[in-house]
Design a protein around this motif. Sequence first.
Motif, PDB file in Angstrom:
ATOM      1  N   GLU A  67       0.986  -1.204  -0.164  1.00  0.00           N
ATOM      2  CA  GLU A  67      -0.131   0.050  -0.031  1.00  0.00           C
ATOM      3  C   GLU A  67       0.803   1.073   0.005  1.00  0.00           C
ATOM      4  O   GLU A  67       0.520   2.332  -0.513  1.00  0.00           O
ATOM      5  CB  GLU A  67      -0.926  -0.043   1.098  1.00  0.00           C
ATOM      6  CG  GLU A  67      -2.081  -1.345   1.067  1.00  0.00           C
ATOM      7  CD  GLU A  67      -2.779  -1.283   2.431  1.00  0.00           C
ATOM      8  OE1 GLU A  67      -2.459  -0.287   3.238  1.00  0.00           O
ATOM      9  OE2 GLU A  67      -3.670  -2.277   2.473  1.00  0.00           O
ATOM     10  N   ARG A  68       1.988   1.113   0.679  1.00  0.00           N
ATOM     11  CA  ARG A  68       2.913   2.459   0.864  1.00  0.00           C
ATOM     12  C   ARG A  68       4.515   1.910   0.948  1.00  0.00           C
ATOM     13  O   ARG A  68       4.385   1.103   1.836  1.00  0.00           O
ATOM     14  CB  ARG A  68       2.386   2.889   1.796  1.00  0.00           C
ATOM     15  CG  ARG A  68       3.061   4.710   1.955  1.00  0.00           C
ATOM     16  CD  ARG A  68       2.328   5.515   3.048  1.00  0.00           C
ATOM     17  NE  ARG A  68       0.841   5.651   2.528  1.00  0.00           N
ATOM     18  CZ  ARG A  68      -0.174   4.939   3.061  1.00  0.00           C
ATOM     19  NH1 ARG A  68      -0.044   4.082   4.221  1.00  0.00           N
ATOM     20  NH2 ARG A  68      -1.465   5.144   2.611  1.00  0.00           N
ATOM     21  N   ILE A  70       8.054   3.820   2.194  1.00  0.00           N
ATOM     22  CA  ILE A  70       8.410   5.101   2.773  1.00  0.00           C
ATOM     23  C   ILE A  70       9.932   4.962   2.444  1.00  0.00           C
ATOM     24  O   ILE A  70      10.336   3.941   3.358  1.00  0.00           O
ATOM     25  CB  ILE A  70       7.834   5.358   3.987  1.00  0.00           C
ATOM     26  CG1 ILE A  70       6.419   5.680   3.862  1.00  0.00           C
ATOM     27  CG2 ILE A  70       8.658   7.002   4.523  1.00  0.00           C
ATOM     28  CD1 ILE A  70       5.709   5.249   5.167  1.00  0.00           C
ATOM     29  N   GLN A  92       4.387  -0.067   4.388  1.00  0.00           N
ATOM     30  CA  GLN A  92       3.235  -0.574   5.146  1.00  0.00           C
ATOM     31  C   GLN A  92       2.476  -1.208   3.999  1.00  0.00           C
ATOM     32  O   GLN A  92       1.681  -0.950   3.147  1.00  0.00           O
ATOM     33  CB  GLN A  92       2.467   0.731   5.199  1.00  0.00           C
ATOM     34  CG  GLN A  92       3.252   1.737   6.332  1.00  0.00           C
ATOM     35  CD  GLN A  92       2.587   2.904   6.454  1.00  0.00           C
ATOM     36  OE1 GLN A  92       1.832   3.498   5.695  1.00  0.00           O
ATOM     37  NE2 GLN A  92       2.616   3.727   7.844  1.00  0.00           N
ATOM     38  N   TYR A 100      -0.921  -1.350  10.490  1.00  0.00           N
ATOM     39  CA  TYR A 100       0.291  -2.280  10.131  1.00  0.00           C
ATOM     40  C   TYR A 100       1.063  -2.490  11.344  1.00  0.00           C
ATOM     41  O   TYR A 100       1.340  -1.783  12.257  1.00  0.00           O
ATOM     42  CB  TYR A 100       1.348  -1.121   9.095  1.00  0.00           C
ATOM     43  CG  TYR A 100       0.433  -0.562   8.134  1.00  0.00           C
ATOM     44  CD1 TYR A 100       0.211  -1.331   6.836  1.00  0.00           C
ATOM     45  CD2 TYR A 100       0.167   0.888   8.142  1.00  0.00           C
ATOM     46  CE1 TYR A 100      -0.317  -0.473   5.926  1.00  0.00           C
ATOM     47  CE2 TYR A 100      -0.569   1.450   7.037  1.00  0.00           C
ATOM     48  CZ  TYR A 100      -1.098   0.612   5.961  1.00  0.00           C
ATOM     49  OH  TYR A 100      -1.315   1.249   4.902  1.00  0.00           O
ATOM     50  N   TYR A 166       4.314   8.848  10.085  1.00  0.00           N
ATOM     51  CA  TYR A 166       3.472   7.605   9.475  1.00  0.00           C
ATOM     52  C   TYR A 166       3.051   6.802  10.410  1.00  0.00           C
ATOM     53  O   TYR A 166       2.441   5.635  10.210  1.00  0.00           O
ATOM     54  CB  TYR A 166       4.492   6.915   8.655  1.00  0.00           C
ATOM     55  CG  TYR A 166       5.182   7.947   7.463  1.00  0.00           C
ATOM     56  CD1 TYR A 166       4.413   8.631   6.486  1.00  0.00           C
ATOM     57  CD2 TYR A 166       6.298   8.097   7.638  1.00  0.00           C
ATOM     58  CE1 TYR A 166       5.034   9.335   5.652  1.00  0.00           C
ATOM     59  CE2 TYR A 166       7.228   9.214   6.842  1.00  0.00           C
ATOM     60  CZ  TYR A 166       6.242   9.771   5.774  1.00  0.00           C
ATOM     61  OH  TYR A 166       6.869  10.839   5.116  1.00  0.00           O
ATOM     62  N   ASP A 172       0.079   2.467  12.612  1.00  0.00           N
ATOM     63  CA  ASP A 172       1.337   1.721  12.306  1.00  0.00           C
ATOM     64  C   ASP A 172       1.983   1.441  13.491  1.00  0.00           C
ATOM     65  O   ASP A 172       2.514   2.699  14.023  1.00  0.00           O
ATOM     66  CB  ASP A 172       2.004   2.260  11.228  1.00  0.00           C
ATOM     67  CG  ASP A 172       3.418   1.516  10.725  1.00  0.00           C
ATOM     68  OD1 ASP A 172       3.618   0.267  11.324  1.00  0.00           O
ATOM     69  OD2 ASP A 172       3.751   1.846   9.545  1.00  0.00           O
TER      70      ASP A 172
END
Length: 457
Positions: A67-68, A70, A92, A100, A166, A172
């Motif tokens: 999904e992501r 970073i 994530q 997460y 985040y 998360d």
Amino acid sequence: MSQLITEVQPDVEIYIQSIYQTVVQRNPHEVEFHQAVSEFLESMAPVIKKHPEYQKYAILERIVEPERLISFRVPWVDDQGKVQVNRGFRVQFNSTLGPYKGGLRFHKSVNASIIKFLGFEQTFKNALTGQPIGGGKGGSDFDPKGKSDLEIMRFCQSFMTELYKYMGSDVDVPAGDIGVGGREIGFLFGQYKRIRSGNEPGVLTGKGIGYGGSLGRTEATGYGCIYFLQEMLASQGLELAGRQTVVSGSGNVSIFAIQKAQELGAHVVACSDSSGYIFDPNGIQLETVKQIKLVEAGRISDYTLHHPEASYYEGSTNIWNVDCEIALPCATQNELNEVAARQLIDNGVIAIAEGANMPTTLEAVHILLANNILFAPGKAANAGGVAVSALEMAQNSMRLSWSFDEVDGRLKKIMQHIYQDSIEAAEDYGFEGNLVAGSNIAGFKKVAEAMIAQGIV
């Protein structure tokens, strides 16, 4: 990838191969991530055949894409006043089942491929625990070895100054992994509180007992691996007691796997670190290993200074040459290859349980399964750590603290349920006795059903 796919329609095989090819094309050179996806997809053909809705809703296409992701730089100042720069990562991967959840790894080998493979595996591992947590992972190519406490503190503070953006107890929740223990978690948590100006204990797990940590968390991954191994052996009418056992590594996972194995009567004769391994025919003296590795931060070779009857050998992966009935790879990814697998089989191994993440190469897994070796994959056997992390989150939410025995009892039940879910899924989809396929399928189905229920997101 086709070795474990049997009796399926050709179009399903073509569809699954296309998923893998897309992953490779989109993520060139990320070999660890490719390996994790390939091992997972080997189990999926009969699932897709039985559940065509998974293909309709593009579950596989979505589940292999994080999904992501970073990535950020981490500048910090060493004790000589020189500015150092490392890379930080957080993937994530999937939040379908909850926030997460996954550890942070500080090691020179960390890159996007390592973090993505770990986050992908974490998604299914977390689903297997039955806890409401999604999959994530993070870390940095910073190596704490040889650094002072102040250097590690400055690095952790810089790392958290970016990562906090985040994070959140419902967003998360990182924890520790290789290179990230109680010291690092403490520094990270302190910086998070400093920035957020509040006390949110559930935002990190693996904390100290005095500030929101859970009893049993340190032991959880090693203990959980042995609890899973117990279930696997019992299914064949076997016991751990009296079995000659080899455990790679000498960190937290290895130490507490050795401890629980010895409590159950196993004869553990070897363990290792990144330099080499020790063999003690009288059985590993665990208190010595704890003193060397947890207190002195020394090398495993120092063990022979205390126990001259033991022998030290260079080359950590050579540990698999030691005769054993039980092998527990608890160090790092791909430490047990096909040559080692054949050596273990020749030496009479009957069961292998992975305490680390993907410590066995795909070729080695195929060899072990083809020779009917009892094999417990990491996404099932080492799920105990994240299971107790989820219990720590629950305690933080309720402002409660459970006893060690209560946490340990819950851990044992979770590992027993993971075994049962995995073995039943394997049988339901034509992989009877294959816990690799079973754990993949059991974890995947929990995520897939929730993804369908939540729509195309």
